[in-house]
Motif scaffolding. Structure first.
Motif, PDB file in Angstrom:
ATOM      1  N   PHE A 153     -46.159 -81.876  11.542  1.00  0.00           N
ATOM      2  CA  PHE A 153     -47.890 -81.734  11.271  1.00  0.00           C
ATOM      3  C   PHE A 153     -47.970 -81.433   9.992  1.00  0.00           C
ATOM      4  N   VAL A 154     -47.372 -80.619   9.256  1.00  0.00           N
ATOM      5  CA  VAL A 154     -47.621 -80.171   7.877  1.00  0.00           C
ATOM      6  C   VAL A 154     -47.583 -81.370   6.971  1.00  0.00           C
ATOM      7  N   ARG A 155     -46.485 -82.004   7.138  1.00  0.00           N
ATOM      8  CA  ARG A 155     -46.198 -83.165   6.442  1.00  0.00           C
ATOM      9  C   ARG A 155     -47.098 -84.257   6.644  1.00  0.00           C
ATOM     10  N   ARG A 156     -47.713 -84.454   7.702  1.00  0.00           N
ATOM     11  CA  ARG A 156     -48.577 -85.546   8.053  1.00  0.00           C
ATOM     12  C   ARG A 156     -50.163 -85.147   7.661  1.00  0.00           C
ATOM     13  N   PHE A 157     -50.446 -83.876   7.986  1.00  0.00           N
ATOM     14  CA  PHE A 157     -51.858 -83.550   7.762  1.00  0.00           C
ATOM     15  C   PHE A 157     -52.075 -82.373   6.681  1.00  0.00           C
ATOM     16  N   ALA A 158     -51.363 -82.599   5.784  1.00  0.00           N
ATOM     17  CA  ALA A 158     -51.216 -81.626   4.690  1.00  0.00           C
ATOM     18  C   ALA A 158     -52.806 -81.226   4.165  1.00  0.00           C
ATOM     19  N   ALA A 159     -53.570 -82.023   4.127  1.00  0.00           N
ATOM     20  CA  ALA A 159     -54.849 -81.549   3.381  1.00  0.00           C
ATOM     21  C   ALA A 159     -55.920 -81.356   4.317  1.00  0.00           C
ATOM     22  N   MET A 160     -55.616 -81.455   5.544  1.00  0.00           N
ATOM     23  CA  MET A 160     -56.433 -81.072   6.611  1.00  0.00           C
ATOM     24  C   MET A 160     -56.442 -79.678   7.037  1.00  0.00           C
ATOM     25  N   ARG A 161     -57.545 -78.989   7.488  1.00  0.00           N
ATOM     26  CA  ARG A 161     -57.083 -77.886   8.164  1.00  0.00           C
ATOM     27  C   ARG A 161     -57.155 -78.063   9.804  1.00  0.00           C
ATOM     28  N   TRP A 162     -55.952 -77.462  10.530  1.00  0.00           N
ATOM     29  CA  TRP A 162     -55.747 -77.653  11.747  1.00  0.00           C
ATOM     30  C   TRP A 162     -55.218 -76.976  12.473  1.00  0.00           C
ATOM     31  N   SER A 163     -55.250 -76.765  13.818  1.00  0.00           N
ATOM     32  CA  SER A 163     -54.754 -75.847  14.576  1.00  0.00           C
ATOM     33  C   SER A 163     -54.198 -76.535  16.064  1.00  0.00           C
ATOM     34  N   ILE A 164     -53.019 -75.621  16.375  1.00  0.00           N
ATOM     35  CA  ILE A 164     -52.420 -76.152  17.570  1.00  0.00           C
ATOM     36  C   ILE A 164     -52.416 -75.274  18.567  1.00  0.00           C
ATOM     37  N   LEU A 165     -53.093 -75.219  19.793  1.00  0.00           N
ATOM     38  CA  LEU A 165     -52.950 -74.339  20.614  1.00  0.00           C
ATOM     39  C   LEU A 165     -52.131 -74.580  21.709  1.00  0.00           C
ATOM     40  N   THR A 166     -51.360 -73.668  22.151  1.00  0.00           N
ATOM     41  CA  THR A 166     -50.527 -73.908  23.453  1.00  0.00           C
ATOM     42  C   THR A 166     -50.339 -72.553  24.280  1.00  0.00           C
ATOM     43  N   PRO A 167     -49.951 -72.617  25.572  1.00  0.00           N
ATOM     44  CA  PRO A 167     -49.882 -71.495  26.365  1.00  0.00           C
ATOM     45  C   PRO A 167     -49.052 -70.361  25.908  1.00  0.00           C
ATOM     46  N   ARG A 168     -48.003 -70.791  24.975  1.00  0.00           N
ATOM     47  CA  ARG A 168     -47.247 -69.876  24.644  1.00  0.00           C
ATOM     48  C   ARG A 168     -47.417 -69.016  23.402  1.00  0.00           C
ATOM     49  N   ALA A 169     -48.047 -70.052  22.346  1.00  0.00           N
ATOM     50  CA  ALA A 169     -48.274 -69.452  21.116  1.00  0.00           C
ATOM     51  C   ALA A 169     -49.121 -70.592  20.147  1.00  0.00           C
ATOM     52  N   SER A 170     -49.848 -70.323  19.076  1.00  0.00           N
ATOM     53  CA  SER A 170     -50.647 -71.297  18.312  1.00  0.00           C
ATOM     54  C   SER A 170     -50.168 -71.181  16.996  1.00  0.00           C
ATOM     55  N   LEU A 171     -50.516 -72.398  16.485  1.00  0.00           N
ATOM     56  CA  LEU A 171     -50.092 -72.670  14.983  1.00  0.00           C
ATOM     57  C   LEU A 171     -51.367 -73.092  14.099  1.00  0.00           C
ATOM     58  N   HIS A 172     -51.529 -72.503  13.190  1.00  0.00           N
ATOM     59  CA  HIS A 172     -52.743 -72.562  12.404  1.00  0.00           C
ATOM     60  C   HIS A 172     -52.105 -73.064  10.807  1.00  0.00           C
ATOM     61  N   TRP A 173     -52.879 -74.176  10.422  1.00  0.00           N
ATOM     62  CA  TRP A 173     -52.485 -74.472   8.853  1.00  0.00           C
ATOM     63  C   TRP A 173     -53.849 -74.650   8.243  1.00  0.00           C
ATOM     64  N   ASP A 174     -53.720 -73.905   7.205  1.00  0.00           N
ATOM     65  CA  ASP A 174     -55.136 -73.857   6.338  1.00  0.00           C
ATOM     66  C   ASP A 174     -55.097 -74.663   5.104  1.00  0.00           C
ATOM     67  N   GLY A 175     -54.093 -75.697   4.999  1.00  0.00           N
ATOM     68  CA  GLY A 175     -54.177 -76.460   3.849  1.00  0.00           C
ATOM     69  C   GLY A 175     -53.117 -75.940   2.950  1.00  0.00           C
ATOM     70  N   ASP A 176     -52.524 -74.517   3.161  1.00  0.00           N
ATOM     71  CA  ASP A 176     -51.775 -74.010   2.227  1.00  0.00           C
ATOM     72  C   ASP A 176     -50.393 -73.509   2.919  1.00  0.00           C
ATOM     73  N   THR A 177     -50.888 -72.537   4.078  1.00  0.00           N
ATOM     74  CA  THR A 177     -49.521 -72.021   4.673  1.00  0.00           C
ATOM     75  C   THR A 177     -50.024 -72.174   6.205  1.00  0.00           C
ATOM     76  N   LEU A 178     -48.663 -71.971   7.128  1.00  0.00           N
ATOM     77  CA  LEU A 178     -48.654 -72.215   8.297  1.00  0.00           C
ATOM     78  C   LEU A 178     -48.441 -70.797   9.003  1.00  0.00           C
ATOM     79  N   HIS A 179     -49.477 -70.401   9.845  1.00  0.00           N
ATOM     80  CA  HIS A 179     -49.609 -69.091  10.517  1.00  0.00           C
ATOM     81  C   HIS A 179     -49.294 -69.406  11.872  1.00  0.00           C
ATOM     82  N   GLU A 180     -48.575 -68.272  12.468  1.00  0.00           N
ATOM     83  CA  GLU A 180     -48.532 -68.276  13.910  1.00  0.00           C
ATOM     84  C   GLU A 180     -49.417 -67.551  14.569  1.00  0.00           C
ATOM     85  N   GLY A 181     -49.952 -67.829  15.825  1.00  0.00           N
ATOM     86  CA  GLY A 181     -50.675 -67.053  16.431  1.00  0.00           C
ATOM     87  C   GLY A 181     -50.648 -66.791  17.874  1.00  0.00           C
TER      88      GLY A 181
END
Lengths: 415, 484
Positions: free
Chosen positions: B172-200
């Motif tokens: 998802f980073v390679r594809r949507f590098a210029a977007m701000r996105w989050s993927i939420l799941t029941p076990r964890a979440s991922l957040h991309w701010d256009g620069d770094t990937l955070h786990e939530g």
């Protein structure tokens, strides 16, 4: 003319585009938008983002720029004489739709085609404009498939390949007679001429890139085509023959077969009854036999009956094996790979697994069972350490033993 | 020989991994265990996700010391590659399976090549399920756009089956590098701010936005791209199983699309309905059948169908457009003003009308009411195509050597396409059955002209008929010879 909303036009133009079978988004170069510029990526393998209840994959936004058309091809829902709702998009509207779908991860990219308006070249220019805006103004790195119009200026076809991953021209019908009857405005030599030009351009660009790293890419996912099955009198043997010629002559990546399906407001020249969908499936299987299993076209044709039609109840590989029983059984512990590929029920993956595993030890029937889906289908055709079919391979009723149990005949709605 | 009472045989070891997808942790622990000679069934693997306690086991949380002179553990590239996928599986037995295969690899270095081996097969199956889940996540994540003070933010709620979220982030980073996105799941979440990937932390469906206006377009597209004539629900379910449906905005449409499909196809076929049965076996049968034909709008306008007439053995068939006012009343073709013009010209060209079969491309009279008059109206291409079935039936019975089409409508009824009469007149065209087709203007065209224009066109028309007359006699000569 009343102006329809974007949703209404999208519905009209997607509805008009659905008779193109291809939705592949694979086989192109690797791209990504890492580094923060642009949007999109392609990683070799395409992704099907949804499946419609017709079992087809939805990978691309597949629409026409317009369904107005000056041509009058009988099998086509967009033909001039059809009484269908017409609509058009501007290139910018298609770009906006593509990007808003792409950002939400609905699609891998765009498959754009069009009815012919004003002239072939004018239409082609509009198609290219969409691809240009996507690539140049939005730095779009997803997949683009452009349908090429054979009657358009060759220079335009060349430009299309610079923006698109894949280009395609439909041969439409397997026989020239069929084309003359059903697509009176199209000409087979012109279609083949344009396919030949595309092939040259693709090969040339590939050569250039070997020598110059920055030479422009030209349709890196190659070209494909589609033919309609069941709208003319062509037999399966004719179609197999035609497809193999097309693969050879034009270096095609894929030939798509589309079982003719009833369209609204059909032309009276068309057959009303559709061919069984299974026929289309069997043609794809025969295509696979030629591309991945090492069958020559004439061998696939040998699997057909005396009327040149492939059996519908069993797959062509099994049909071939039943006809040439002298080639079986095949010893899985000794036979070369090519022989193993001919065993009904063994796919390419299973054959590769057998070939590596047998270097370790001699394989037994239970080992083969772990590698295949149906041992019952494979068993009469193989020899293993602990199994020999003896008389089974020669039994007259073998077909009924290995053919899938006849399911209750699919209900023919309009039989 | 080691003593039989070696504690390693009786003791059970517990290994706690940091995360369910902690490949490095597993690998380091497994190396130590191999070197210590711990048997596969003596290790209990634990992750924070699956807390299990084996109450009756003698538990040791300390790593055992390596055996003296233990060789470094052996492994293979195939194994490591496959293991990295297998570790993402949700099956709690995956760590034991991997250790068991690693244990066996120590004495059988080429085990991975034996793909028919049950353990190797199991590893491959688990890896395949993980790869499929990874692929399906790439396919079925659906972002919804929310606008906030920092601009657009794309948020998706997804429920993967296996522990693949972290492994899939890169895609998802390679594809949507210029977007701000989050993927939420029941076990964890991922957040991309256009620069770094955070786990939530784990999220719930309620944390994701509930809709997006673009979904209406997407649903419209999904419904429109579906072809109701080729329902294959099984094929769809194989690739898009029901458990994914709840997070796909388009999936809500599926039941009604399936329910409506057969009705829609039936309707299409009905609308274009055409008897595909046997063709009538005689001209009389055609004449009777067309009276009842209601396949197009003209057939339904209440007029009487007009059958062709002439000897069934005619070498020449002349095809006009459609019956006119007089023809419809009389029930015979070519009686009106245009018919008179045609008859006069035929006579002059020496073509006996009595030996000619004359008919029309369309059998019913299409008109518009203008006061008391019924004004002729051209048939549409579709109506000509529909009526072609009758014309083809007549041709199959009469089998003329030469067919003369008068005007563009007649030409379409024979060729199936619209041609420009002025471009194609004056030369022979070959028809499917081997007969020759000649095309000229319709005589009614001559009636609409006057003065010089009419004279010129009459001359061309007459010219065409003379050509046909001579061609006709040419065609009949060799045939006559062969009969003699």
């Amino acid at each position: 003319m009343p102006q329809h909303s974007v949703l209404e036009r999208l519905e009209i133009l997607a509805d008009a585009a659905k008779y193109d079978a291809s939705c592949a988004s694979s086989g192109t170069v690797k791209r990504s938008s890492k580094g923060g510029k642009g949007i999109g990526s392609t990683e070799g393998m395409g992704i099907c983002h949804a499946y419609a209840p017709d079992g087809r994959c939805i990978s691309l936004l597949k629409i026409l720029l317009t369904n107005h058309c000056v041509f009058d091809c009988h099998y086509c829902i967009n033909r001039k004489s059809a009484n269908t709702r017409r609509a058009r998009f501007t290139p910018q509207e298609v770009v906006d739709l593509t990007l808003s779908f792409y950002r939400r991860n609905y699609i891998e990219g765009l498959f754009l085609s069009s009815g012919i308006v004003k002239s072939s070249s004018h239409t082609m220019e509009q198609l290219i404009e969409v691809a240009r805006i996507l690539r140049e103004e939005h730095d779009f790195r997803g997949y683009i498939h452009l349908k090429t119009i054979p009657e358009a200026d060759p220079e335009l076809v060349g430009r299309a390949g610079l923006y698109a991953d894949r280009v395609s021209i439909n041969v439409e019908l397997p026989t020239v007679a069929g084309l003359t009857r059903l697509a009176p405005d199209k000409s087979a030599p012109q279609i083949e001429g344009a396919m030949g030009q595309l092939k040259e351009a693709i090969v040339e660009a590939r050569d250039a890139r070997k020598r110059f790293r920055h030479a422009p890419k030209f349709a890196p996912a190659g070209q494909s085509t589609q033919m309609i099955v069941g709208a003319d009198a062509a037999t399966d043997a004719d179609i197999v023959d035609r497809a193999s010629t097309l693969y050879d002559r034009f270096g095609l990546r894929r030939v798509y077969y589309s079982a003719f399906s009833p369209i609204p407001d059909a032309s009276a020249v068309l057959p009303l009854k559709r061919p069984p969908l299974m026929r289309e499936h069997r043609l794809y299987q025969s295509d696979w036999l030629m591309r991945f299993y090492g069958y020559a076209p004439h061998e696939v044709q040998e699997a057909a009956d005396s009327n040149g039609m492939l059996p519908l109840d069993i797959d062509p590989k099994l049909a071939w094996a039943l006809r040439f029983r002298g080639d079986f059984p095949v010893d899985v512990n000794r036979a070369p790979r090519e022989k193993l590929l001919r065993v009904p029920g063994l796919g390419v993956k299973a054959v590769n697994a057998i070939v590596t595993a047998r270097r370790q030890r001699r394989l037994r029937l239970a080992d083969v069972a772990r590698l295949t889906v149906s041992l019952a289908k494979v068993r009469p055709f193989i020899v293993t350490e602990d199994w020999r079919p003896v008389m089974l391979t020669d039994r007259a009723d073998l077909r009924s033993l290995v053919a899938p149990a006849a399911r209750s005949q699919q209900l023919e709605l309009f039989g | 020989m080691k003593p039989v009472c070696d504690t390693r045989l009786a003791q059970t070891f517990h290994v706690s991994l940091d995360r369910p997808d902690d490949f490095e942790g597993w690998r380091d622990a497994a190396r130590g265990m191999i070197r210590a000679g711990v048997l596969p069934d003596r290790i209990v693997w634990e992750t924070p996700a699956d807390q299990r306690m084996d109450l009756f086991a003698q538990v040791s949380r300390h790593s055992p010391p390596p055996l003296p002179d233990a060789p470094p553990p052996r492994t293979s590239r195939n194994f490591l590659q496959l293991a990295q996928s297998v570790i993402l599986h949700s099956d709690s037995e995956r760590f034991s399976l991997l250790y068991r295969v690693l244990w066996r690899l120590q004495s059988h270095s080429r085990l991975m090549e034996d793909r028919a081996d049950a353990d190797v097969r199991l590893m491959e199956d688990l890896a395949r399920q993980v790869r499929r889940d990874i692929h399906k996540m790439r396919a079925f994540v659906r972002f919804r756009c929310v606008e906030n003070e920092d601009g657009e933010h794309y948020v998706a709620w997804f429920e993967p089956e296996h522990h693949i979220l972290r492994a899939n982030g890169g895609f998802f980073v390679r594809r949507f590098a210029a977007m701000r996105w989050s993927i939420l799941t029941p076990r964890a979440s991922l957040h991309w701010d256009g620069d770094t990937l955070h786990e939530g932390p784990p999220a719930s469906r309620a944390d994701a936005p509930s809709g997006d206006p673009v979904e209406a377009l997407w649903r419209g597209y999904y419904a429109a791209i579906f072809n109701p004539s080729r329902l294959k629900v099984g094929a769809m379910l194989k690739e898009m199983p029901r458990r994914y449906w709840k997070n796909l905005p388009e999936a809500a449409l599926i039941p009604e699309l399936i329910a409506g499909a057969q009705a829609r196809e039936a309707q299409m076929v009905q609308a274009g309905a055409q008897e595909t049965g046997e063709r009538p076996q005689s001209l009389e049968a055609i004449g009777a059948a067309i009276l009842a034909c209601r396949r197009c709008a003209i057939g339904c306008n209440g007029t009487r169908a007009v059958m062709g007439e002439g000897p069934e053995t005619s070498a020449l068939m002349i095809v006009g457009e459609q019956p006119g006012d007089i023809e419809e009343r009389e029930g015979r073709p070519f009686l009106g003003p245009a018919g008179q013009v045609l008859r006069a010209h035929l006579e002059r060209a020496g073509i006996p009308i009595g030996q000619t079969y004359v008919t029309n491309a369309v059998k019913h009279f299409k008109f518009e009411n203008r006061g008391k008059q019924r004004l002729h109206h051209n048939p549409a291409a579709r109506e000509i195509d529909t009526c072609r079935w009758w014309l083809d039936s007549e041709r199959a019975l009469v089998r003329p050597r030469l067919v003369l089409a008068l005007g563009a409508s007649a030409a379409r009824g024979l060729l199936g396409r619209t041609v420009s009469v002025q471009q194609v007149r004056g030369a022979a065209h070959r028809l499917d059955d081997g007969s020759e087709l000649w095309i000229t203007t319709h005589p009614s065209y001559l009636l609409r002209l006057d003065g010089e224009g009419r004279e010129a066109e009459e001359a061309r028309f007459s010219d065409d008929l003379h050509k046909i007359a001579s061609r006709l006699s040419e065609l009949s000569k060799p045939a006559a010879g062969s009969h003699a």
